[in-house]
Design a protein around this motif. Structure first.
Motif, mmCIF file in Angstrom:
data_model
loop_
_atom_site.group_PDB
_atom_site.id
_atom_site.type_symbol
_atom_site.label_atom_id
_atom_site.label_comp_id
_atom_site.label_asym_id
_atom_site.label_seq_id
_atom_site.Cartn_x
_atom_site.Cartn_y
_atom_site.Cartn_z
ATOM 1 N N MET A 4 -4.254 63.972 -45.946
ATOM 2 C CA MET A 4 -4.226 62.964 -46.970
ATOM 3 C C MET A 4 -3.373 61.799 -46.476
ATOM 4 N N ARG A 5 -3.960 60.634 -46.488
ATOM 5 C CA ARG A 5 -3.221 59.434 -46.085
ATOM 6 C C ARG A 5 -2.603 58.782 -47.306
ATOM 7 N N LEU A 6 -1.356 58.454 -47.201
ATOM 8 C CA LEU A 6 -0.666 57.754 -48.273
ATOM 9 C C LEU A 6 -0.615 56.272 -47.938
ATOM 10 N N THR A 7 -0.753 55.444 -48.946
ATOM 11 C CA THR A 7 -0.700 53.996 -48.756
ATOM 12 C C THR A 7 0.431 53.425 -49.592
ATOM 13 N N ALA A 8 0.892 52.290 -49.188
ATOM 14 C CA ALA A 8 1.928 51.614 -49.966
ATOM 15 C C ALA A 8 1.307 51.081 -51.251
ATOM 16 N N PRO A 9 2.019 51.197 -52.379
ATOM 17 C CA PRO A 9 1.474 50.661 -53.625
ATOM 18 C C PRO A 9 1.456 49.136 -53.583
ATOM 19 N N SER A 10 0.567 48.551 -54.368
ATOM 20 C CA SER A 10 0.538 47.094 -54.432
ATOM 21 C C SER A 10 1.800 46.599 -55.136
ATOM 22 N N PHE A 11 2.065 45.334 -54.988
ATOM 23 C CA PHE A 11 3.274 44.764 -55.580
ATOM 24 C C PHE A 11 3.236 44.859 -57.096
ATOM 25 N N ALA B 18 0.363 57.168 -58.489
ATOM 26 C CA ALA B 18 -1.054 56.784 -58.408
ATOM 27 C C ALA B 18 -1.243 55.640 -57.424
ATOM 28 N N GLY B 19 -0.310 54.701 -57.412
ATOM 29 C CA GLY B 19 -0.392 53.601 -56.468
ATOM 30 C C GLY B 19 -0.257 54.049 -55.020
ATOM 31 N N VAL B 20 0.469 55.123 -54.784
ATOM 32 C CA VAL B 20 0.653 55.644 -53.422
ATOM 33 C C VAL B 20 -0.535 56.518 -53.000
ATOM 34 N N LEU B 21 -1.035 57.311 -53.932
ATOM 35 C CA LEU B 21 -2.092 58.276 -53.589
ATOM 36 C C LEU B 21 -3.484 57.660 -53.485
ATOM 37 N N PHE B 22 -3.770 56.674 -54.305
ATOM 38 C CA PHE B 22 -5.104 56.092 -54.342
ATOM 39 C C PHE B 22 -5.099 54.696 -53.743
ATOM 40 N N LYS B 23 -5.922 54.489 -52.753
ATOM 41 C CA LYS B 23 -5.997 53.193 -52.077
ATOM 42 C C LYS B 23 -6.679 52.184 -52.977
#
Length: 57
Positions: free
Chosen positions: A1-8, A50-55
């Motif tokens: 699972m890739r984690l992404t940075a949440p949007s601002f 949710a912001g981290v888990l979902f691109k």
């Protein structure tokens, strides 16, 4: 699972909810908010997670 940075925006919403939840601990009461501080903290964490888990959120 890739984690992404949440949007601002997601980070900002989560941060504002966190600040509102922590204000009563500093002695600043906000009577117009009828939600418990615990629920605000949970909501802030869920939004940030949710912001981290979902691109794209």
């Amino acid at each position: 699972m890739r984690l992404t940075a949440p949007s601002f925006i997601v980070f900002l919403i989560s941060f504002v909810l966190f600040i509102i939840a922590v204000l009563p601990l500093a002695g600043i009461a906000i009577p117009s908010i009828g939600v418990s501080a615990l629920w605000l903290l949970i909501a802030a964490y869920v939004i940030l997670a949710a912001g981290v888990l979902f691109k794209g959120i």
